[in-house]
Motif scaffolding. Structure first.
Motif, mmCIF file in Angstrom:
data_model
loop_
_atom_site.group_PDB
_atom_site.id
_atom_site.type_symbol
_atom_site.label_atom_id
_atom_site.label_comp_id
_atom_site.label_asym_id
_atom_site.label_seq_id
_atom_site.Cartn_x
_atom_site.Cartn_y
_atom_site.Cartn_z
ATOM 1 N N ASP A 79 0.820 -1.215 0.000
ATOM 2 C CA ASP A 79 0.000 0.000 0.000
ATOM 3 C C ASP A 79 0.853 1.264 0.000
ATOM 4 O OD1 ASP A 79 -2.197 -1.525 -0.104
ATOM 5 O OD2 ASP A 79 -2.964 -1.069 1.908
ATOM 6 N N ASP A 80 1.965 1.232 0.724
ATOM 7 C CA ASP A 80 2.766 2.451 0.848
ATOM 8 C C ASP A 80 4.046 2.402 0.016
ATOM 9 O OD1 ASP A 80 0.900 3.406 2.697
ATOM 10 O OD2 ASP A 80 1.862 2.241 4.295
ATOM 11 N N ASP A 81 4.126 1.458 -0.894
ATOM 12 C CA ASP A 81 5.330 1.325 -1.712
ATOM 13 C C ASP A 81 5.243 2.307 -2.892
ATOM 14 O OD1 ASP A 81 7.688 -0.705 -2.448
ATOM 15 O OD2 ASP A 81 6.571 -0.239 -4.274
ATOM 16 N N ALA A 82 6.253 3.142 -3.033
ATOM 17 C CA ALA A 82 6.179 4.213 -4.031
ATOM 18 C C ALA A 82 6.103 3.662 -5.456
ATOM 19 C CB ALA A 82 7.394 5.129 -3.890
ATOM 20 N N LEU A 83 6.926 2.659 -5.728
ATOM 21 C CA LEU A 83 6.919 2.086 -7.076
ATOM 22 C C LEU A 83 5.571 1.433 -7.371
ATOM 23 C CD1 LEU A 83 8.261 1.309 -9.712
ATOM 24 C CD2 LEU A 83 9.419 -0.572 -8.529
ATOM 25 N N MET A 84 5.026 0.729 -6.379
ATOM 26 C CA MET A 84 3.739 0.071 -6.588
ATOM 27 C C MET A 84 2.647 1.110 -6.828
ATOM 28 S SD MET A 84 2.875 -2.994 -7.015
ATOM 29 C CE MET A 84 3.231 -4.478 -6.091
ATOM 30 N N GLU A 85 2.787 2.253 -6.189
ATOM 31 C CA GLU A 85 1.779 3.296 -6.390
ATOM 32 C C GLU A 85 1.810 3.768 -7.848
ATOM 33 O OE1 GLU A 85 1.808 6.255 -3.346
ATOM 34 O OE2 GLU A 85 0.520 7.572 -4.555
ATOM 35 N N GLN A 86 3.011 3.933 -8.385
ATOM 36 C CA GLN A 86 3.120 4.319 -9.802
ATOM 37 C C GLN A 86 2.508 3.255 -10.699
ATOM 38 O OE1 GLN A 86 7.151 5.340 -10.967
ATOM 39 N NE2 GLN A 86 7.541 6.274 -8.985
ATOM 40 N N LEU A 87 2.753 2.010 -10.347
ATOM 41 C CA LEU A 87 2.219 0.917 -11.163
ATOM 42 C C LEU A 87 0.698 0.873 -11.102
ATOM 43 C CD1 LEU A 87 4.880 -1.833 -10.444
ATOM 44 C CD2 LEU A 87 4.198 -1.047 -12.726
ATOM 45 N N LEU A 115 12.435 -3.331 -10.730
ATOM 46 C CA LEU A 115 13.536 -3.299 -9.761
ATOM 47 C C LEU A 115 14.768 -3.999 -10.335
ATOM 48 C CD1 LEU A 115 11.826 -4.100 -6.331
ATOM 49 C CD2 LEU A 115 12.733 -1.896 -7.120
ATOM 50 N N ARG A 116 14.531 -5.109 -10.985
ATOM 51 C CA ARG A 116 15.639 -5.935 -11.445
ATOM 52 C C ARG A 116 16.279 -5.395 -12.722
ATOM 53 N NH1 ARG A 116 14.839 -10.718 -13.791
ATOM 54 N NH2 ARG A 116 12.608 -10.533 -13.468
ATOM 55 N N LEU A 117 15.423 -4.925 -13.632
ATOM 56 C CA LEU A 117 15.933 -4.579 -14.964
ATOM 57 C C LEU A 117 15.967 -3.086 -15.235
ATOM 58 C CD1 LEU A 117 14.022 -7.312 -17.004
ATOM 59 C CD2 LEU A 117 16.321 -7.463 -16.039
ATOM 60 N N GLY A 118 15.340 -2.293 -14.390
ATOM 61 C CA GLY A 118 15.287 -0.859 -14.662
ATOM 62 C C GLY A 118 14.461 -0.592 -15.910
ATOM 63 N N GLU A 119 14.844 0.415 -16.671
ATOM 64 C CA GLU A 119 14.091 0.751 -17.888
ATOM 65 C C GLU A 119 14.135 -0.434 -18.847
ATOM 66 O OE1 GLU A 119 14.631 4.688 -19.318
ATOM 67 O OE2 GLU A 119 13.993 4.176 -21.350
ATOM 68 N N SER A 150 8.603 1.995 -16.096
ATOM 69 C CA SER A 150 10.032 1.635 -16.064
ATOM 70 C C SER A 150 10.929 2.751 -16.605
ATOM 71 C CB SER A 150 10.277 0.347 -16.876
ATOM 72 O OG SER A 150 10.503 0.623 -18.240
ATOM 73 N N LYS A 151 10.330 3.669 -17.358
ATOM 74 C CA LYS A 151 11.106 4.755 -17.986
ATOM 75 C C LYS A 151 11.975 5.474 -16.951
ATOM 76 C CE LYS A 151 10.058 4.769 -22.362
ATOM 77 N NZ LYS A 151 8.655 4.584 -22.742
ATOM 78 N N GLY A 152 13.261 5.523 -17.233
ATOM 79 C CA GLY A 152 14.176 6.261 -16.366
ATOM 80 C C GLY A 152 14.601 5.509 -15.118
ATOM 81 N N LYS A 153 14.034 4.336 -14.896
ATOM 82 C CA LYS A 153 14.418 3.580 -13.698
ATOM 83 C C LYS A 153 15.752 2.871 -13.949
ATOM 84 C CE LYS A 153 10.500 4.006 -11.191
ATOM 85 N NZ LYS A 153 9.735 4.916 -12.056
ATOM 86 N N VAL A 154 16.488 2.685 -12.891
ATOM 87 C CA VAL A 154 17.803 2.051 -12.993
ATOM 88 C C VAL A 154 17.743 0.681 -12.326
ATOM 89 C CG1 VAL A 154 20.245 2.265 -12.386
ATOM 90 C CG2 VAL A 154 18.903 4.299 -12.962
ATOM 91 N N ALA A 155 18.356 -0.293 -12.975
ATOM 92 C CA ALA A 155 18.328 -1.651 -12.426
ATOM 93 C C ALA A 155 19.032 -1.696 -11.073
ATOM 94 C CB ALA A 155 18.998 -2.619 -13.394
ATOM 95 N N ARG A 156 18.469 -2.485 -10.191
ATOM 96 C CA ARG A 156 19.084 -2.720 -8.892
ATOM 97 C C ARG A 156 20.449 -3.380 -9.110
ATOM 98 N NH1 ARG A 156 15.150 -6.370 -5.669
ATOM 99 N NH2 ARG A 156 15.997 -7.832 -7.173
#
Lengths: 383, 278, 748
Positions: A79-87, A115-119, A150-156
């Motif tokens: 519920d409070d996960d920022a990435l999940m909120e975007q999704l 998280l794993r692959l980033g963009e 995923s745009k602009g995200k960087v892989a972990r």
């Protein structure tokens, strides 16, 4: 009952459950976290995907026991996960859900992809998403939503590499296998699928064996039903009266172990030198039943020897029959037939049946004990 | 469907695990990730009395290596191999194969050893390990034995492994820089069981030339004659020989299936040619 | 609450010789004879020659398919209930199963239902005159085609919880259904209790596609438990149950003779259709809806003047046939579209040209076709030309027929027209026990100025909460965020037969529009009184009700009616701020959506694998209420169509054993198997429905099999091979190639 402790959505949880309880059942029924959906219980559809110790996993094929000590995050835990909120937002905008049943699993997988692959491009997203089935959307909105987030995200950062311990790996040469190789396939008639041959709904495999004894002698040996049954791995006759038999047939296919209990008939046609042992049995556990038949015909062979035609046929019903990999059953029966013929040959030559030759078909140890004793007895009688 | 009743045990050491398994009457089943076993448990096709979870035994997660060979513990997951969590000894082959196994959520949990012991002939590791001439390490109470991967599998779902034994590791040859490989699966769907697997390996430095045809219905076939051709005359000629050899060694396959197998093997050899051309 | 597991028959056809409950569990195991007074599910039809089959919730003395329920077992949880199933002993005397249409139609076959004279649920023949054509047509094309049995596979299976509400004296059934009001009727009939003491509610439904539009034996059995034992019981279908006992759709066989002139102009069609109907008739749609749809829709969007068709609804030892998204039309579209391509090949023209010339022209609309279907509006040829453009047909034809990997490339088309929201007349003709009439909806402005919309139809993922709110908003201008839609509960929604036949937006949309219009008028008149102007001088604007610059809010209006009646005029409408509206279109034979699909594929002739390189759709569902939802429905339908075309199949062996019991055996298309569908829209409002709406729920699923197999066959042209069976699996494609090129067969 088993007491397990795990962390669910950051909260420590203890539950006393049966060890067979699926993780998804534990979550839904015991913890009332019904956001995790159960779609197939076969590990395929992905609806039940949750995060276990940081990685998405199927909660329908993990169980209470092996989840003990794990940290689990269900869809409710994001519920409070920022990435999940975007999704979630992107899924709504892209019409990435219709009935919504697959959505919790989709979101858990989507988050992991980013998280794993980033963009990530659409093709890779589709590949990574292939373990989550959706029946409503045709995936177009789902893929677009994930691609957008995923745009602009960087892989972990990749995980650390487990260092190899330097040292000699193989200290000695390989061993010979304990189990002898499966007897080579003899020139076999093409495996008959259902319908070919005499009876509708049956499948059969034929094997031939040439032996250096004249037909009368071979037929005599093969008229002893108990002796014939000893050659068939897993077969055990418990009662034999006239043409009626009662017994058991044990077959195993990896972890699947089937014990067919039932009865059957014997036919010995001395004039034509045709013998037939047929039976029908049920395996209570798998709710399956099988009918099977071994038929042997002794014909004159080359140089006053004999040719034995062996036909194994079968018909399955119930859970065991309901798979689309008929080839595997044929592989098993083929091996069964090969071993049967090999054992027949040994017994005709008066050799001992190699008890381990039975093992590749997985007659488990208890049974092996029984067979060993019987083989010994038989040899004794024939000596 | 839900599994039949069972017990769960979690040994913390190899000795403990072997002790549990040594009781032949216990109907115990090793649980190394459960990604193949789980569906069978749920469908009640398999009904062990006891699940022995070996994922918490440290020795099963060790990597050892020398100049010639390396050994990977049985409970490394497919995803760990995919992600390069252990040093890659095979010039990319193992990570490539791993990434094509089922789905990520399954790879996160399914293990190399579990897959080998389960011995579904359609599974990727069964063919891969046989093709690269790996050795399967087995431990029982009597000690350790080591069996060539090709002989480990006797047939569909049937292996060299005894009920009281444990598959502990896989030993692989360390590929040289000259190694080339090709891996081609015929699948209707991503993550689905392969209808045909073709694998070709050529490493002149260590003298490894192998070609394998993997089919979902039984033991994979090593194409030894074609492999010789690969060693002596190269991938193009080997591809030609492979067709004939497949027809010889697998005479009873349905025509369509044989054709897929031939395509898979020839394409794996084609990948070697492509790498060489690059 | 107790959990139910069903013990199901492991054999396809048998007499139950004996059944024994495990000692100590006598009340936890239920057999047919325990359900005293419960009637079997029986679907009657007024069609002459139709044969009735009694479908008991739990098998009586005979089982007729693998998966038929034999016993019901109750326990504290599912695992324990399954344990109990294993202890029940059933002895079967097996009978020969009927596993194919051919076997079921063969002379002398013993009928599946003993009292029947032959083994057909129904046989129909329609002859619109074809003898002249047969005698004179220069081109004759013959095809034999078949489509595989499928499951519908909503991601959420069937399931229900039923309990006795002691306070209300009511049986409450929460079930995953598309048709809650029908389920109440059906349960009352089977259980022999008044409808008033049954409440059926369906909260969120995880997909339906037709699977959940019929009364299921499980619903009868579990509701019976709750009613007789006055407790709470639950059953959740698992995937294995769905894949085996739910394999109930799509299986058709066609024998077609098509007659044409030398340009490929269709002169006549002579067809025989056999439907593998399974063992029983489902309620309320019967085993014959499929054949009725098949025979009536086979001519498709084409201008055809001579037609003869016989249909055979064959009883087989398989699960009872049910109407899956598109109902028969994916099959008939596949059949007619392959026929068009075969005609084109016979006359040596491009298939699209022949298709174009045969489509009903826009200038002919409205058009009554040879089976008396009334095509209300549209431009079918334009949709075909549009997808031809989208797929880049000219470019494809100018390029080599094989790609860099050696795969064969092909392009294929299919055009269909889909009767949607067909109403009273049509269903009455089909003789079904259910004939839908007016759909109703209730609209109410609340005291705080929000809008409640209630309708008896149900949402199963098709977005009705959104689109119905949009329609209510259109009439009342109450902001969308303040509109709440409630569906699918017999206790608080007006009657509707439910969600099926692509009828939601037309029927319930129409009803909401009518009700909302009434309420809008009343809002205006109260607002006018509050603003002291005439009703015709107020208008809805910016979330309020305005007269010039003066305004009141919806809340002001609501408060006036409910809480400050002293502010109301004496002549205020006594109906207040709520109204029930009813709707059916002027012409209730249905409004016809249509589309053309184009597929571009690569076929690997060595492995038999097909890759969809591109897929274009041009569709027309009349006025679009919500284009995003139209896209979603169309693409989702097309994805299922790809499954039908290439992947999905529930095979049976000769013993009637289903061979696909897991998702490893039954392949559903996943994200890598599906293309990125591209869609364009045409918007031809129907002259005969409110707002010009047409249905869109099913259409996407109809065309893909035709378009894809035509594309595959186009690709295989150089090999002179053609696929005639779906799904077009690698094995079938390789077999088609081998059959066309004997040398390949010799190699193999």
């Amino acid at each position: 009952m088993l007491s397990v402790s795990l962390t669910v959505n950051g909260r420590p949880v203890t539950a006393t459950v049966e060890p067979r309880t699926q993780l998804c059942e534990l979550l839904r029924e015991d913890l009332n976290l019904t956001g995790t959906h159960v779609g197939c219980e076969q590990g395929v559809c992905g609806a039940c995907t949750v995060v276990v110790d940081g990685k998405p996993q199927r909660s329908c094929i993990s169980y209470a026991g092996d989840s003990d000590g794990c940290s689990v995050i269900t869809i409710e835990g994001f519920d409070d996960d920022a990435l999940m909120e975007q999704l979630r937002d992107a899924f709504s905008r892209h019409h990435a859900l219709q009935c919504g049943f697959c959505t919790p699993g989709m979101l858990v997988t989507a988050r992991d992809i980013i998280l794993r692959l980033g963009e990530t491009g659409a093709a890779r997203i589709r590949e990574e998403l292939s373990g989550n089935l959706c029946r409503c959307t045709g995936y177009v909105g789902i893929v677009e939503a994930i691609e957008e987030v995923s745009k602009g995200k960087v892989a972990r950062a990749p995980q650390t590499v487990v260092a190899a311990i330097e040292g000699t790996v193989a200290v000695r040469p390989v061993d010979a296998p304990m189990k002898p190789a499966v007897p080579p396939n003899r020139p076999a008639a093409p495996t008959a699928s259902a319908g070919v041959g005499a009876r509708k709904g049956w499948s059969s495999i034929e094997q031939r064996l040439a032996v250096g004894f004249p037909p009368e002698i071979v037929w005599n040996r093969l008229s002893d039903i108990r002796q014939v049954s000893f050659c068939l791995p897993g077969a055990e006759i418990t009662e034999l009266q006239d043409d009626r038999v009662r017994g058991r047939m044990n077959v195993s296919l990896g972890p699947i172990k089937v014990a067919l209990n039932g009865d059957g008939n014997v036919l010995l046609d001395a004039e034509n030198r045709i013998g037939r042992l047929s039976g029908r049995g049920q395996d209570a556990g798998s709710g399956s039943s099988a009918e099977g038949e071994v038929e042997w015909r002794v014909l004159p062979g080359e140089a006053s020897g004999s040719l034995i035609l062996v036909n194994l046929s079968w018909r399955l019903s119930g859970r065991l029959a309901q798979f689309n990999r008929a080839g595997i059953v044929q592989d098993v029966i083929q091996r069964l037939a090969s071993i049967f013929v090999t054992n027949l040959e040994s017994s005709l030559k008066g050799e001992a049946i190699d008890e381990t030759s039975i093992k590749p078909l997985g007659i488990w140890s208890l049974m092996l004990g029984v067979i060993r004793i019987r083989v010994a007895r038989w040899r004794g009688r024939n000596a | 469907m839900k599994p039949a009743s069972l017990e769960y045990v979690r040994p913390r050491s190899m000795e403990e695990a072997l002790a549990v398994l040594s009781d032949e009457t216990a109907n115990a089943k090793i649980f190394a990730g459960g990604q193949s076993l789980g569906p069978m448990l749920n469908l009640r096709l398999t009904r062990p009395a006891k699940l022995v979870d070996i994922r918490h035994i440290p020795e099963l997660k060790a990597v050892r290596a020398d100049a010639r060979l390396c050994s990977i513990g049985a409970t490394f997951t497919h995803a760990e191999l995919e992600d390069g969590a252990i040093e890659d000894f095979t010039r990319g082959l193992l990570p490539y194969v791993a990434r094509g196994i089922a789905y990520r959520a399954v790879r996160n949990r399914g293990t190399v050893g579990g897959s080998l012991a389960h011995a579904d002939p359609a599974a990727d590791w069964v063919s891969t390990m046989a093709a690269i001439d790996a050795t399967i390490v087995i431990r029982g109470q009597a000690g350790e034995r080591r069996v060539p991967a090709q002989q480990f599998l006797a047939g569909a779902f049937t292996t060299e492994l005894g009920d009281t034994e444990l598959l502990t590791a896989v030993e692989l040859p360390r590929f040289s820089a000259a190694a080339r490989w090709g891996y081609y699966k015929v699948c209707r769907k991503t993550g689905e069981f392969a209808k045909a697997i073709g694998l070709a390996i050529q490493d002149p430095k260590i003298g490894l030339f192998r070609i394998l045809a993997g089919s979902p219905e039984g033991r994979p076939a090593l194409l030894t004659r074609s492999a010789e051709t690969l060693a002596t005359r190269g991938a193009e000629h080997a591809a030609r020989d492979a067709r004939e050899e497949i027809e010889e060694v697998l005479p009873n396959l349905a025509p369509a299936h044989r054709q897929q197998l031939i395509a898979a093997v020839q394409r794996s050899l084609g990948q070697i040619l492509l790498v060489e051309a690059a | 609450m107790l959990e139910v597991a069903f013990l199901r028959s492991p054999v396809a056809h048998a007499i139950i010789r004996e059944r024994r409950k495990p000692t100590g569990f006598e009340s936890s195991v239920v057999f047919n004879e325990d359900m005293e007074g419960v009637s079997p599910i029986t679907t009657r039809s007024s069609i002459p020659g139709y044969k009735v089959s009694d479908y008991p919730a739990l098998a009586a003395d005979r089982v007729r398919f693998v998966g038929e329920i034999v016993a019901m077992c109750l326990a504290a949880n599912r695992a324990a209930a399954e344990d109990l199933c294993e202890l029940v002993e059933i002895e079967y005397d097996e009978l020969d199963p009927i596993v194919t249409c051919a076997a079921g139609r063969s002379p002398g076959v013993k009928p599946l239902h003993e009292e029947w004279a032959d083994n057909l649920f129904l046989r129909t023949s329609l002859d619109q005159g074809i003898d002249d054509v047969i005698a004179n047509a220069p081109v004759v094309v013959e095809l034999e085609l078949s489509t595989a049995r499928q499951v519908m596979h909503p991601m959420e299976g069937k399931g229900l919880v039923a309990w006795w509400d002691h306070r209300a004296g009511q049986l409450v059934v929460q079930t995953s259904t598309q048709v809650p009001h029908l389920i109440r009727i059906g349960l009352a009939e089977c259980l022999g209790i008044p409808q008033a003491i049954i409440r059926v509610a369906a909260p969120d439904v995880g997909g339906g596609f037709g699977y959940k539009c019929m009364l299921m034996p499980e619903e009868v059995a579990v509701a019976w438990l709750a009613y007789t034992r006055k407790g709470a019981f639950r059953w959740i279908e698992d995937r294995r149950e769905h894949l085996t006992a739910g394999a109930n759709a799509r299986q058709h066989e066609y024998k077609i003779k098509a007659y044409a002139d030398n340009r490929g102009r269709f002169l006549g069609l002579d067809a025989e259709v056999a439907i593998d109907c399974g063992a029983y008739s489902v309620w309320p749609f019967s085993a014959c809806l499929e054949a009725a749809q098949a025979g009536g829709n086979l001519p498709g969007p084409y201008d055809l003047q001579a037609y003869r068709c016989s249909t055979f609804s064959v009883a087989t030892n398989k699960p009872p046939f049910a109407p899956y998204r598109g109902v028969a039309r994916p099959g008939v579209c596949f059949a007619i579209e392959l026929t068009i391509d075969a005609i084109a090949k016979a006359v040596g023209r491009e298939a699209w040209e022949v298709r174009l010339e045969n489509l009903v022209a826009a200038s002919a609309m409205p058009y009554t076709n040879i089976t008396k279907k009334f095509y209300d509006s549209g431009d079918y040829p334009a949709s075909l030309l549009q997808v031809k453009q989208m797929i880049g047909f000219e470019r494809i034809r100018s390029e080599p027929r094989r790609d860099a990997k050696g795969r064969y490339l092909g392009v294929g088309f299919a055009t269909y027209t889909e009767q949607s929201a067909h109403g009273t007349k049509v269903f009455a003709q089909w003789g079904l026990p259910l004939v839908p009439g007016f759909d109703q909806a209730h609209v109410k402005l609340t005291p705080d100025g929000a809008l409640e919309v209630k309708a008896g139809i149900h949402t199963i993922g098709q977005g009705l909460e959104t689109t119905l709110a949009q329609i209510a908003h259109e009439q009342t201008r109450v902001p969308l965020k303040d509109i709440r839609v409630t569906l699918g509960d017999t206790a608080n929604t007006p009657f509707s037969t439910g969600a099926y036949a692509s009828r939601g937006i037309v029927m319930t949309g129409g009803a909401v529009s009518v009700a909302a219009e009434i309420v809008a008028g009343r809002i205006k008149s109260i607002a006018a009184h509050l603003l002291q102007v005439r009703a015709e001088d107020v208008s809805f604007r910016d979330g309020g009700i305005f007269a010039g610059e003066a305004s009141v809010s919806y809340e002001d209006v609501g408060r006036a009616w409910y809480m400050r009646p002293d502010q109301l005029p004496d002549a205020v409408d006594r109906g207040g701020l709520e109204a029930t509206g009813a709707y059916k279109p002027q012409v209730d034979t249905g409004v016809f959506s249509y589309a053309s699909h184009a597929a571009y594929v690569a076929v690997d002739a060595e492995t038999g694998l097909v890759e969809i390189l591109d897929y274009a759709i041009c569709e027309d569902c009349g006025t679009m209420v919500n284009p995003m939802i139209v896209d979603g429905q169309t693409i989702g339908g097309a994805a299922q169509g790809v499954g039908t075309a290439l992947f999905e199949e529930s095979p049976y062996d000769d013993n009637g054993q289903p061979l696909a019991s897991t998702l490893i055996d039954y392949l559903l298309p996943g994200p890598t198997e599906l293309p990125r569908f591209r869609i364009t829209h045409m918007e031809t409002p129907s002259p005969f429905s409110a707002h010009g709406l047409k249905g869109v729920g099913e259409g996407g699923a109809i065309a893909p099999a035709g378009a894809l197999v035509n594309a595959i066959n186009d690709a295989l042209t150089p090999l002179n091979a053609a696929v005639r069976e779906i799904p077009a699996t690698p094995e079938r494609i390789l077999a088609a190639i081998a059959a066309a090129k004997p040398t390949l067969g010799n190699v193999a």
